[in-house]
Design a protein around this motif. Structure first.
Motif, PDB file in Angstrom:
ATOM      1  N   THR A  40       0.826  -1.206   0.000  1.00  0.00           N
ATOM      2  CA  THR A  40       0.000   0.000   0.000  1.00  0.00           C
ATOM      3  C   THR A  40       0.862   1.259   0.000  1.00  0.00           C
ATOM      4  N   THR A  41       0.315   2.322  -0.559  1.00  0.00           N
ATOM      5  CA  THR A  41       0.982   3.627  -0.526  1.00  0.00           C
ATOM      6  C   THR A  41       0.263   4.582   0.424  1.00  0.00           C
ATOM      7  N   ASP A  42      -0.792   4.139   1.053  1.00  0.00           N
ATOM      8  CA  ASP A  42      -1.551   4.968   1.982  1.00  0.00           C
ATOM      9  C   ASP A  42      -0.735   5.200   3.255  1.00  0.00           C
ATOM     10  N   PRO A  43      -0.380   6.463   3.564  1.00  0.00           N
ATOM     11  CA  PRO A  43       0.439   6.714   4.754  1.00  0.00           C
ATOM     12  C   PRO A  43      -0.233   6.287   6.058  1.00  0.00           C
ATOM     13  N   LEU A  44      -1.555   6.266   6.084  1.00  0.00           N
ATOM     14  CA  LEU A  44      -2.258   5.865   7.304  1.00  0.00           C
ATOM     15  C   LEU A  44      -2.272   4.352   7.508  1.00  0.00           C
ATOM     16  N   ALA A  45      -1.844   3.602   6.516  1.00  0.00           N
ATOM     17  CA  ALA A  45      -1.841   2.137   6.636  1.00  0.00           C
ATOM     18  C   ALA A  45      -0.947   1.662   7.776  1.00  0.00           C
ATOM     19  N   VAL A  46       0.101   2.421   8.095  1.00  0.00           N
ATOM     20  CA  VAL A  46       0.994   2.007   9.195  1.00  0.00           C
ATOM     21  C   VAL A  46       0.252   1.999  10.537  1.00  0.00           C
ATOM     22  N   ILE A  47      -0.835   2.728  10.622  1.00  0.00           N
ATOM     23  CA  ILE A  47      -1.691   2.709  11.818  1.00  0.00           C
ATOM     24  C   ILE A  47      -2.863   1.749  11.605  1.00  0.00           C
ATOM     25  N   ASP A  48      -3.495   1.859  10.443  1.00  0.00           N
ATOM     26  CA  ASP A  48      -4.735   1.128  10.177  1.00  0.00           C
ATOM     27  C   ASP A  48      -4.554  -0.389  10.066  1.00  0.00           C
ATOM     28  N   ILE A  49      -3.520  -0.854   9.376  1.00  0.00           N
ATOM     29  CA  ILE A  49      -3.343  -2.301   9.175  1.00  0.00           C
ATOM     30  C   ILE A  49      -3.036  -3.005  10.501  1.00  0.00           C
ATOM     31  N   PRO A  50      -2.080  -2.509  11.321  1.00  0.00           N
ATOM     32  CA  PRO A  50      -1.877  -3.163  12.623  1.00  0.00           C
ATOM     33  C   PRO A  50      -3.139  -3.146  13.497  1.00  0.00           C
ATOM     34  N   HIS A  51      -3.886  -2.046  13.462  1.00  0.00           N
ATOM     35  CA  HIS A  51      -5.123  -1.953  14.237  1.00  0.00           C
ATOM     36  C   HIS A  51      -6.134  -2.986  13.741  1.00  0.00           C
ATOM     37  N   PHE A  52      -6.282  -3.106  12.436  1.00  0.00           N
ATOM     38  CA  PHE A  52      -7.181  -4.099  11.842  1.00  0.00           C
ATOM     39  C   PHE A  52      -6.803  -5.509  12.299  1.00  0.00           C
ATOM     40  N   CYS A  53      -5.509  -5.835  12.264  1.00  0.00           N
ATOM     41  CA  CYS A  53      -5.045  -7.164  12.676  1.00  0.00           C
ATOM     42  C   CYS A  53      -5.396  -7.418  14.140  1.00  0.00           C
ATOM     43  N   ASN A  54      -5.157  -6.428  14.973  1.00  0.00           N
ATOM     44  CA  ASN A  54      -5.456  -6.552  16.395  1.00  0.00           C
ATOM     45  C   ASN A  54      -6.951  -6.746  16.638  1.00  0.00           C
ATOM     46  N   GLU A  55      -7.763  -5.962  15.961  1.00  0.00           N
ATOM     47  CA  GLU A  55      -9.211  -6.027  16.139  1.00  0.00           C
ATOM     48  C   GLU A  55      -9.792  -7.356  15.649  1.00  0.00           C
ATOM     49  N   ASP A  56      -9.298  -7.867  14.527  1.00  0.00           N
ATOM     50  CA  ASP A  56      -9.860  -9.079  13.924  1.00  0.00           C
ATOM     51  C   ASP A  56      -9.149 -10.364  14.357  1.00  0.00           C
ATOM     52  N   GLY A  57      -8.065 -10.230  15.120  1.00  0.00           N
ATOM     53  CA  GLY A  57      -7.383 -11.407  15.643  1.00  0.00           C
ATOM     54  C   GLY A  57      -6.346 -12.028  14.725  1.00  0.00           C
ATOM     55  N   HIS A  58      -5.963 -11.320  13.657  1.00  0.00           N
ATOM     56  CA  HIS A  58      -4.922 -11.808  12.748  1.00  0.00           C
ATOM     57  C   HIS A  58      -3.552 -11.425  13.315  1.00  0.00           C
ATOM     58  N   ARG A  59      -2.513 -12.113  12.847  1.00  0.00           N
ATOM     59  CA  ARG A  59      -1.164 -11.808  13.334  1.00  0.00           C
ATOM     60  C   ARG A  59      -0.390 -11.043  12.262  1.00  0.00           C
ATOM     61  N   LEU A  60       0.095  -9.863  12.634  1.00  0.00           N
ATOM     62  CA  LEU A  60       0.936  -9.075  11.742  1.00  0.00           C
ATOM     63  C   LEU A  60       2.346  -9.642  11.840  1.00  0.00           C
ATOM     64  N   GLU A  61       2.771 -10.351  10.794  1.00  0.00           N
ATOM     65  CA  GLU A  61       4.073 -11.022  10.793  1.00  0.00           C
ATOM     66  C   GLU A  61       5.207 -10.052  10.465  1.00  0.00           C
ATOM     67  N   LYS A  62       4.910  -9.058   9.619  1.00  0.00           N
ATOM     68  CA  LYS A  62       5.964  -8.152   9.167  1.00  0.00           C
ATOM     69  C   LYS A  62       5.342  -6.851   8.677  1.00  0.00           C
ATOM     70  N   ALA A  63       6.031  -5.751   8.958  1.00  0.00           N
ATOM     71  CA  ALA A  63       5.647  -4.441   8.433  1.00  0.00           C
ATOM     72  C   ALA A  63       6.940  -3.736   8.065  1.00  0.00           C
ATOM     73  N   GLU A  64       7.036  -3.283   6.810  1.00  0.00           N
ATOM     74  CA  GLU A  64       8.275  -2.647   6.376  1.00  0.00           C
ATOM     75  C   GLU A  64       7.996  -1.634   5.269  1.00  0.00           C
ATOM     76  N   PRO A  65       8.851  -0.607   5.158  1.00  0.00           N
ATOM     77  CA  PRO A  65       8.728   0.337   4.043  1.00  0.00           C
ATOM     78  C   PRO A  65       9.019  -0.372   2.720  1.00  0.00           C
ATOM     79  N   ALA A  66       8.310   0.035   1.660  1.00  0.00           N
ATOM     80  CA  ALA A  66       8.517  -0.592   0.347  1.00  0.00           C
ATOM     81  C   ALA A  66       7.991   0.300  -0.773  1.00  0.00           C
ATOM     82  N   ASP A  67       8.828   0.599  -1.747  1.00  0.00           N
ATOM     83  CA  ASP A  67       8.430   1.281  -2.977  1.00  0.00           C
ATOM     84  C   ASP A  67       7.452   2.445  -2.776  1.00  0.00           C
ATOM     85  N   GLY A  68       7.848   3.431  -1.992  1.00  0.00           N
ATOM     86  CA  GLY A  68       6.997   4.604  -1.792  1.00  0.00           C
ATOM     87  C   GLY A  68       5.803   4.344  -0.894  1.00  0.00           C
ATOM     88  N   GLY A  69       5.786   3.227  -0.219  1.00  0.00           N
ATOM     89  CA  GLY A  69       4.672   2.903   0.672  1.00  0.00           C
ATOM     90  C   GLY A  69       5.128   1.909   1.722  1.00  0.00           C
TER      91      GLY A  69
END
Length: 78
Positions: A40-69
């Protein structure tokens, strides 16, 4: 995890809240324990995706900068 198969989902160019909404919908079709890689290139994804994982019970295995996003690797809850 590096050699484990995963679905890659390109959400670059979409703005909040679409990356989370589309990720949630896509994950409904995946088997428990499956990995999905979100790009994703959405700057808010760094907040939204981890929050989504926490809320829905999924495990965030990795989060890293990549290609402008960011790239997230999520394991669907079992």
């Amino acid at each position: 995890m590096p050699d484990e198969p995963r679905t890659v989902y390109d959400l670059r160019g979409l703005k909040c809240p679409l990356p989370v909404l589309k990720t949630r919908k896509r994950m409904e079709t995946l088997a428990p324990g499956t990995l999905i890689e979100i790009e994703t290139t959405d700057p808010l994804a760094v907040i939204d995706i981890p929050h989504f994982c926490n809320e829905d019970g999924h495990r965030l295995e990795k989060a890293e900068p990549a290609d402008g996003g960011h790239r997230f690797v999520i394991r669907k809850k079992v």
